[in-house]
Design a protein around this motif. Structure first.
Motif, PDB file in Angstrom:
ATOM      1  N   VAL A 135       0.826  -1.209   0.000  1.00 40.36           N
ATOM      2  CA  VAL A 135       0.000   0.000   0.000  1.00 40.36           C
ATOM      3  C   VAL A 135       0.865   1.266   0.000  1.00 40.36           C
ATOM      4  CG1 VAL A 135      -1.739   1.289   1.313  1.00 40.36           C
ATOM      5  CG2 VAL A 135      -1.887  -1.190   1.150  1.00 40.36           C
ATOM      6  N   SER A 136       2.101   1.163   0.465  1.00 41.90           N
ATOM      7  CA  SER A 136       2.971   2.334   0.572  1.00 41.90           C
ATOM      8  C   SER A 136       3.278   2.929  -0.801  1.00 41.90           C
ATOM      9  CB  SER A 136       4.284   1.956   1.263  1.00 41.90           C
ATOM     10  OG  SER A 136       5.155   3.068   1.341  1.00 41.90           O
ATOM     11  N   ARG A 137       3.202   4.256  -0.885  1.00 43.47           N
ATOM     12  CA  ARG A 137       3.459   4.953  -2.153  1.00 43.47           C
ATOM     13  C   ARG A 137       4.744   5.774  -2.139  1.00 43.47           C
ATOM     14  NH1 ARG A 137      -0.212  10.472  -1.943  1.00 43.47           N
ATOM     15  NH2 ARG A 137      -0.188  10.732   0.326  1.00 43.47           N
ATOM     16  N   ILE A 138       5.392   5.868  -0.961  1.00 44.32           N
ATOM     17  CA  ILE A 138       6.583   6.711  -0.841  1.00 44.32           C
ATOM     18  C   ILE A 138       7.777   5.868  -0.405  1.00 44.32           C
ATOM     19  CG2 ILE A 138       7.610   8.716   0.296  1.00 44.32           C
ATOM     20  CD1 ILE A 138       4.783   9.749   0.817  1.00 44.32           C
ATOM     21  N   LEU A 139       8.862   5.969  -1.160  1.00 44.32           N
ATOM     22  CA  LEU A 139      10.096   5.254  -0.841  1.00 44.32           C
ATOM     23  C   LEU A 139      11.224   6.268  -0.711  1.00 44.32           C
ATOM     24  CD1 LEU A 139      11.302   2.408  -0.452  1.00 44.32           C
ATOM     25  CD2 LEU A 139      11.843   2.411  -2.899  1.00 44.32           C
ATOM     26  N   LEU A 140      11.968   6.160   0.379  1.00 43.32           N
ATOM     27  CA  LEU A 140      13.061   7.093   0.659  1.00 43.32           C
ATOM     28  C   LEU A 140      14.384   6.350   0.715  1.00 43.32           C
ATOM     29  CD1 LEU A 140      11.309   8.910   3.656  1.00 43.32           C
ATOM     30  CD2 LEU A 140      11.219   9.568   1.239  1.00 43.32           C
ATOM     31  N   GLU A 141      15.437   6.987   0.235  1.00 44.15           N
ATOM     32  CA  GLU A 141      16.782   6.416   0.351  1.00 44.15           C
ATOM     33  C   GLU A 141      17.579   7.231   1.357  1.00 44.15           C
ATOM     34  OE1 GLU A 141      20.716   6.195  -2.408  1.00 44.15           O
ATOM     35  OE2 GLU A 141      18.908   5.251  -3.257  1.00 44.15           O
ATOM     36  N   ILE A 142      18.152   6.564   2.344  1.00 39.86           N
ATOM     37  CA  ILE A 142      18.937   7.256   3.367  1.00 39.86           C
ATOM     38  C   ILE A 142      20.244   7.764   2.765  1.00 39.86           C
ATOM     39  CG2 ILE A 142      20.152   6.994   5.564  1.00 39.86           C
ATOM     40  CD1 ILE A 142      18.123   4.845   6.305  1.00 39.86           C
ATOM     41  N   THR A 143      20.544   9.037   3.010  1.00 37.37           N
ATOM     42  CA  THR A 143      21.781   9.625   2.510  1.00 37.37           C
ATOM     43  C   THR A 143      22.788   9.913   3.619  1.00 37.37           C
ATOM     44  OG1 THR A 143      20.798  11.848   2.631  1.00 37.37           O
ATOM     45  CG2 THR A 143      20.612  10.659   0.532  1.00 37.37           C
ATOM     46  N   ASP A 144      22.304   9.999   4.871  1.00 35.11           N
ATOM     47  CA  ASP A 144      23.229  10.266   5.975  1.00 35.11           C
ATOM     48  C   ASP A 144      22.560   9.887   7.287  1.00 35.11           C
ATOM     49  OD1 ASP A 144      25.685  11.264   7.105  1.00 35.11           O
ATOM     50  OD2 ASP A 144      24.559  13.003   7.826  1.00 35.11           O
ATOM     51  N   VAL A 145      23.362   9.425   8.240  1.00 37.42           N
ATOM     52  CA  VAL A 145      22.890   9.100   9.583  1.00 37.42           C
ATOM     53  C   VAL A 145      23.905   9.634  10.583  1.00 37.42           C
ATOM     54  CG1 VAL A 145      22.391   7.262  11.231  1.00 37.42           C
ATOM     55  CG2 VAL A 145      21.684   6.996   8.852  1.00 37.42           C
ATOM     56  N   ARG A 146      23.415  10.294  11.626  1.00 40.72           N
ATOM     57  CA  ARG A 146      24.309  10.770  12.683  1.00 40.72           C
ATOM     58  C   ARG A 146      23.526  10.854  13.981  1.00 40.72           C
ATOM     59  NH1 ARG A 146      23.075  15.048   9.384  1.00 40.72           N
ATOM     60  NH2 ARG A 146      22.114  16.876  10.360  1.00 40.72           N
ATOM     61  N   VAL A 147      24.230  11.105  15.078  1.00 43.33           N
ATOM     62  CA  VAL A 147      23.611  11.232  16.394  1.00 43.33           C
ATOM     63  C   VAL A 147      23.933  12.614  16.936  1.00 43.33           C
ATOM     64  CG1 VAL A 147      23.533  10.319  18.743  1.00 43.33           C
ATOM     65  CG2 VAL A 147      23.929   8.767  16.828  1.00 43.33           C
ATOM     66  N   GLU A 148      22.922  13.283  17.500  1.00 42.37           N
ATOM     67  CA  GLU A 148      23.153  14.580  18.126  1.00 42.37           C
ATOM     68  C   GLU A 148      22.057  14.846  19.150  1.00 42.37           C
ATOM     69  OE1 GLU A 148      23.076  16.987  14.557  1.00 42.37           O
ATOM     70  OE2 GLU A 148      21.063  17.708  15.018  1.00 42.37           O
ATOM     71  N   ARG A 149      22.239  15.889  19.932  1.00 40.83           N
ATOM     72  CA  ARG A 149      21.208  16.296  20.876  1.00 40.83           C
ATOM     73  C   ARG A 149      20.079  16.986  20.112  1.00 40.83           C
ATOM     74  NH1 ARG A 149      21.105  13.792  25.787  1.00 40.83           N
ATOM     75  NH2 ARG A 149      23.244  13.512  26.507  1.00 40.83           N
ATOM     76  N   LEU A 150      18.857  16.776  20.562  1.00 45.73           N
ATOM     77  CA  LEU A 150      17.688  17.329  19.890  1.00 45.73           C
ATOM     78  C   LEU A 150      17.787  18.835  19.730  1.00 45.73           C
ATOM     79  CD1 LEU A 150      14.781  16.982  18.804  1.00 45.73           C
ATOM     80  CD2 LEU A 150      13.983  17.240  21.170  1.00 45.73           C
ATOM     81  N   GLN A 151      18.168  19.541  20.793  1.00 47.44           N
ATOM     82  CA  GLN A 151      18.174  21.002  20.761  1.00 47.44           C
ATOM     83  C   GLN A 151      19.358  21.586  19.997  1.00 47.44           C
ATOM     84  OE1 GLN A 151      17.475  22.787  24.604  1.00 47.44           O
ATOM     85  NE2 GLN A 151      15.833  21.344  25.104  1.00 47.44           N
ATOM     86  N   ASP A 152      20.234  20.724  19.470  1.00 47.49           N
ATOM     87  CA  ASP A 152      21.344  21.205  18.636  1.00 47.49           C
ATOM     88  C   ASP A 152      20.906  21.456  17.200  1.00 47.49           C
ATOM     89  OD1 ASP A 152      23.083  21.127  20.741  1.00 47.49           O
ATOM     90  OD2 ASP A 152      23.996  19.208  20.201  1.00 47.49           O
ATOM     91  N   ILE A 153      19.632  21.255  16.901  1.00 46.80           N
ATOM     92  CA  ILE A 153      19.141  21.445  15.543  1.00 46.80           C
ATOM     93  C   ILE A 153      19.404  22.875  15.066  1.00 46.80           C
ATOM     94  CG2 ILE A 153      16.794  22.047  16.300  1.00 46.80           C
ATOM     95  CD1 ILE A 153      15.797  20.504  13.797  1.00 46.80           C
ATOM     96  N   THR A 154      19.849  23.022  13.831  1.00 42.99           N
ATOM     97  CA  THR A 154      20.147  24.328  13.245  1.00 42.99           C
ATOM     98  C   THR A 154      18.917  24.866  12.514  1.00 42.99           C
ATOM     99  OG1 THR A 154      20.892  23.375  11.146  1.00 42.99           O
ATOM    100  CG2 THR A 154      22.553  23.633  12.911  1.00 42.99           C
ATOM    101  N   PRO A 155      18.887  26.171  12.228  1.00 46.63           N
ATOM    102  CA  PRO A 155      17.759  26.727  11.470  1.00 46.63           C
ATOM    103  C   PRO A 155      17.563  26.030  10.121  1.00 46.63           C
ATOM    104  CG  PRO A 155      18.998  28.493  12.489  1.00 46.63           C
ATOM    105  CD  PRO A 155      19.792  27.239  12.703  1.00 46.63           C
ATOM    106  N   GLY A 156      18.679  25.728   9.440  1.00 50.85           N
ATOM    107  CA  GLY A 156      18.573  25.046   8.158  1.00 50.85           C
ATOM    108  C   GLY A 156      17.946  23.679   8.291  1.00 50.85           C
TER     109      GLY A 156
END
Length: 218
Positions: A135-156
């Motif tokens: 039933v799924s219509r959307i397939l994504l390919e992973i381009t990068d994986v990393r670990v960080e703190r949630l609040q370290d998210i940047t505006p971009g």
């Protein structure tokens, strides 16, 4: 050559829309304990990008973050689970028993897939967790994986998460370059609201998997 894995991942309707519109290219998911390991300080600034520090059998050990990411590694694929609807006449039929020729409607944008029979009347809304692979219509390919703190998210990264911001509306795709501090704070609040809407705790500032992706043809 190691074959790429295909794993399911759940997204809410607004995030599905953001993916379809090309606005969402990354997702953050809380890091959960790994069997046999106890998480310890795995988000230190010098370790966050590529490693995962754990306490194991009485000693510290630093291992590759991607080795333990439950969502896969670069090159692996994620098939999206979202809310869905089959025809009303099959409302009593379990997802696993549906014919793959059944028409499917996707509430996120109202799109209908006609795989054989035409939909007569949309039935009950079925939760994303019960979506079969076909039933799924959307397939994504992973381009990068990393670990960080949630609040370290940047505006971009807030924009890449699919969050619509006042800054982007006023200053464009790289809005944070010219935006005042208040616009950046508003964007952080918008992402904080998104995180808490899924049951997460923003104030706890947990370690998160940052999984970047691109959409590919199913």
């Amino acid at each position: 050559m190691v074959k790429a894995k295909e794993l399911p991942i759940l997204f809410s309707a607004p995030m599905v829309s953001a993916i379809l519109e090309g606005r969402k290219t990354v997702t953050r998911r809380a890091v959960k304990p790994v069997r046999g390991y106890e998480e310890f300080d795995n988000c230190r600034p010098d370790k966050a990008a590529a490693s995962h520090a754990v306490w194991w059998h009485g000693q510290f050990e630093t291992v590759g973050a991607m080795q333990y990411c439950p969502y896969g590694k670069p090159g692996d694929r994620l098939w999206v689970r979202e809310t869905w609807v089959a025809d009303a006449q099959v409302d009593a039929v379990a997802p696993r028993d549906l014919s793959q020729g059944e028409p499917i409607q996707y509430p996120a944008d109202g799109d209908v897939r006609q795989a054989g029979c035409a939909m007569i009347k949309p039935g009950k809304i079925r939760p994303s967790i019960h979506m079969p692979r076909w039933v799924s219509r959307i397939l994504l390919e992973i381009t990068d994986v990393r670990v960080e703190r949630l609040q370290d998210i940047t505006p971009g990264q807030i924009t890449a998460e699919g969050v619509s911001t006042r800054g982007e509306a006023m200053w464009g795709s790289r809005w944070w370059v010219d935006a005042p501090d208040q616009a950046i704070e508003d964007a952080r609040n918008g992402f904080s609201d998104l995180w808490t809407s899924t049951g997460g705790d923003w104030n706890a500032n947990p370690c998160v998997w940052v999984v970047e992706f691109k959409r590919v043809t199913p």
